[in-house]
Design a protein around this motif. Sequence first.
Motif, PDB file in Angstrom:
ATOM      1  N   TRP A   2       0.757  -1.595   0.254  1.00 50.99           N
ATOM      2  CA  TRP A   2      -0.022  -0.003   0.417  1.00 50.99           C
ATOM      3  C   TRP A   2       0.969   1.573  -0.061  1.00 50.99           C
ATOM      4  O   TRP A   2       0.110   2.033  -1.152  1.00 50.99           O
ATOM      5  CB  TRP A   2      -0.559  -0.007   1.335  1.00 50.99           C
ATOM      6  N   PHE A   3       1.626   1.781   0.839  1.00 52.95           N
ATOM      7  CA  PHE A   3       2.552   2.780   0.538  1.00 52.95           C
ATOM      8  C   PHE A   3       3.353   2.873  -0.235  1.00 52.95           C
ATOM      9  O   PHE A   3       3.596   4.201  -0.618  1.00 52.95           O
ATOM     10  CB  PHE A   3       3.388   2.924   2.335  1.00 52.95           C
ATOM     11  N   ALA A   4       3.750   1.494  -0.818  1.00 48.69           N
ATOM     12  CA  ALA A   4       4.761   2.129  -2.704  1.00 48.69           C
ATOM     13  C   ALA A   4       4.261   2.416  -3.362  1.00 48.69           C
ATOM     14  O   ALA A   4       3.916   3.372  -4.219  1.00 48.69           O
ATOM     15  CB  ALA A   4       4.704   0.490  -2.649  1.00 48.69           C
ATOM     16  N   ASN A   5       2.713   1.758  -3.507  1.00 51.30           N
ATOM     17  CA  ASN A   5       1.652   2.152  -4.756  1.00 51.30           C
ATOM     18  C   ASN A   5       1.665   4.055  -4.159  1.00 51.30           C
ATOM     19  O   ASN A   5       0.155   4.294  -4.793  1.00 51.30           O
ATOM     20  CB  ASN A   5       0.642   0.983  -4.366  1.00 51.30           C
ATOM     21  N   ASN A   6       1.550   4.339  -2.424  1.00 52.64           N
ATOM     22  CA  ASN A   6       0.454   5.250  -2.728  1.00 52.64           C
ATOM     23  C   ASN A   6       1.959   6.362  -2.929  1.00 52.64           C
ATOM     24  O   ASN A   6       1.324   7.874  -2.324  1.00 52.64           O
ATOM     25  CB  ASN A   6      -0.441   5.313  -1.391  1.00 52.64           C
ATOM     26  N   LYS A   8       3.848   7.204  -0.248  1.00 57.49           N
ATOM     27  CA  LYS A   8       2.977   7.780   1.238  1.00 57.49           C
ATOM     28  C   LYS A   8       5.008   7.449   1.727  1.00 57.49           C
ATOM     29  O   LYS A   8       5.469   6.455   1.615  1.00 57.49           O
ATOM     30  CB  LYS A   8       2.162   6.722   2.304  1.00 57.49           C
ATOM     31  N   THR A   9       4.941   8.664   2.818  1.00 55.24           N
ATOM     32  CA  THR A   9       6.258   8.825   3.137  1.00 55.24           C
ATOM     33  C   THR A   9       5.528   7.906   5.287  1.00 55.24           C
ATOM     34  O   THR A   9       4.525   8.689   5.559  1.00 55.24           O
ATOM     35  CB  THR A   9       6.543  10.230   3.440  1.00 55.24           C
ATOM     36  N   VAL A  10       6.595   7.983   6.049  1.00 58.20           N
ATOM     37  CA  VAL A  10       6.490   7.176   7.253  1.00 58.20           C
ATOM     38  C   VAL A  10       7.542   9.064   7.751  1.00 58.20           C
ATOM     39  O   VAL A  10       8.377   8.437   7.297  1.00 58.20           O
ATOM     40  CB  VAL A  10       7.141   6.441   7.396  1.00 58.20           C
ATOM     41  N   TYR A  11       6.820   9.816   8.949  1.00 56.79           N
ATOM     42  CA  TYR A  11       7.974  10.179  10.013  1.00 56.79           C
ATOM     43  C   TYR A  11       8.237   9.926  10.685  1.00 56.79           C
ATOM     44  O   TYR A  11       9.418   9.763  11.343  1.00 56.79           O
ATOM     45  CB  TYR A  11       6.821  11.673   9.542  1.00 56.79           C
ATOM     46  N   LYS A  54      11.067  -3.352   6.168  1.00 56.84           N
ATOM     47  CA  LYS A  54       9.970  -3.198   5.213  1.00 56.84           C
ATOM     48  C   LYS A  54       9.087  -2.048   4.819  1.00 56.84           C
ATOM     49  O   LYS A  54       9.278  -1.408   3.489  1.00 56.84           O
ATOM     50  CB  LYS A  54       8.997  -4.043   4.923  1.00 56.84           C
ATOM     51  N   MET A  55       9.523  -1.490   5.982  1.00 57.52           N
ATOM     52  CA  MET A  55       9.032   0.073   6.111  1.00 57.52           C
ATOM     53  C   MET A  55       9.777   1.627   5.706  1.00 57.52           C
ATOM     54  O   MET A  55      10.117   2.582   5.177  1.00 57.52           O
ATOM     55  CB  MET A  55       8.604   0.754   7.587  1.00 57.52           C
ATOM     56  N   LEU A  59      10.804   5.516   4.372  1.00 57.28           N
ATOM     57  CA  LEU A  59      11.246   6.490   6.715  1.00 57.28           C
ATOM     58  C   LEU A  59      11.478   8.172   5.705  1.00 57.28           C
ATOM     59  O   LEU A  59      12.828   7.497   4.597  1.00 57.28           O
ATOM     60  CB  LEU A  59      11.729   5.629   7.054  1.00 57.28           C
ATOM     61  N   ALA A  60      11.177   9.280   6.166  1.00 58.65           N
ATOM     62  CA  ALA A  60      11.437   9.849   5.956  1.00 58.65           C
ATOM     63  C   ALA A  60      12.927  10.325   6.089  1.00 58.65           C
ATOM     64  O   ALA A  60      13.679   9.151   6.228  1.00 58.65           O
ATOM     65  CB  ALA A  60      10.436  11.283   6.616  1.00 58.65           C
ATOM     66  N   GLU A  61      13.677  11.110   5.639  1.00 60.59           N
ATOM     67  CA  GLU A  61      15.075  11.953   5.487  1.00 60.59           C
ATOM     68  C   GLU A  61      15.230  11.947   7.205  1.00 60.59           C
ATOM     69  O   GLU A  61      16.003  11.767   7.507  1.00 60.59           O
ATOM     70  CB  GLU A  61      15.245  12.891   4.529  1.00 60.59           C
TER      71      GLU A  61
END
Length: 194
Positions: A2-6, A8-11, A54-55, A59-61
């Motif tokens: 889901w993250f890759a398809n959308n 998305k960035t995790v902070y 996997k996440m 993950l944001a910088e």
Amino acid sequence: NWFANNHKTVYILVNNAGYGSIDDCMDPNHKASEETVKTTLNTNVRGTIEFTEKMLPHLAENGRIITIGSVMGTLRMQGEGVRKKLSDPTLDKKKLFELIDTFESLALKHEHTKQDFSNSIYNTSKAFIHAYNRYVLPSLLKGDQTCFVVHPGWVKTDLGGSQAPGNIEDSVVSTMAVTNLSLEESKKYSGKYF
């Protein structure tokens, strides 16, 4: 994914996997079942590590990974030989997983205490995840990414039991403290246990 398809960035990623039993944590003579050994290690250690890695691409910088640990996972709960192995700065993922596999095979035969491991499967699982966050995970981070282990306190949950003094609402204090660190403080304390 889901993250890759959308895209998305995790902070902030909070790993809150925890499985165990009061008997395993509190009774020094408790003999854990095969199911308890496998479920505890797969939930608290292997699954947490696999999910974290996997996440990582998302993950944001300057993202932060906060893993919920436990005072029960501190090295003082282990024998001297295990303390030495889990506090070795050269500990890498291969060595850690060899130690986890050794522990599991011994625990299934109820022989793990003969090799300096705590009798508690839960305590040892948390010691493993603490060591991962201290020595292995930092080498996988990039830029200003950081990681921490926090102890939420003894909290009234299915695992903590009704006799625990803390409420779930109070348990987020340590997580929020790490979340609110400045970038400079975050980098200074990355890999540490709070």
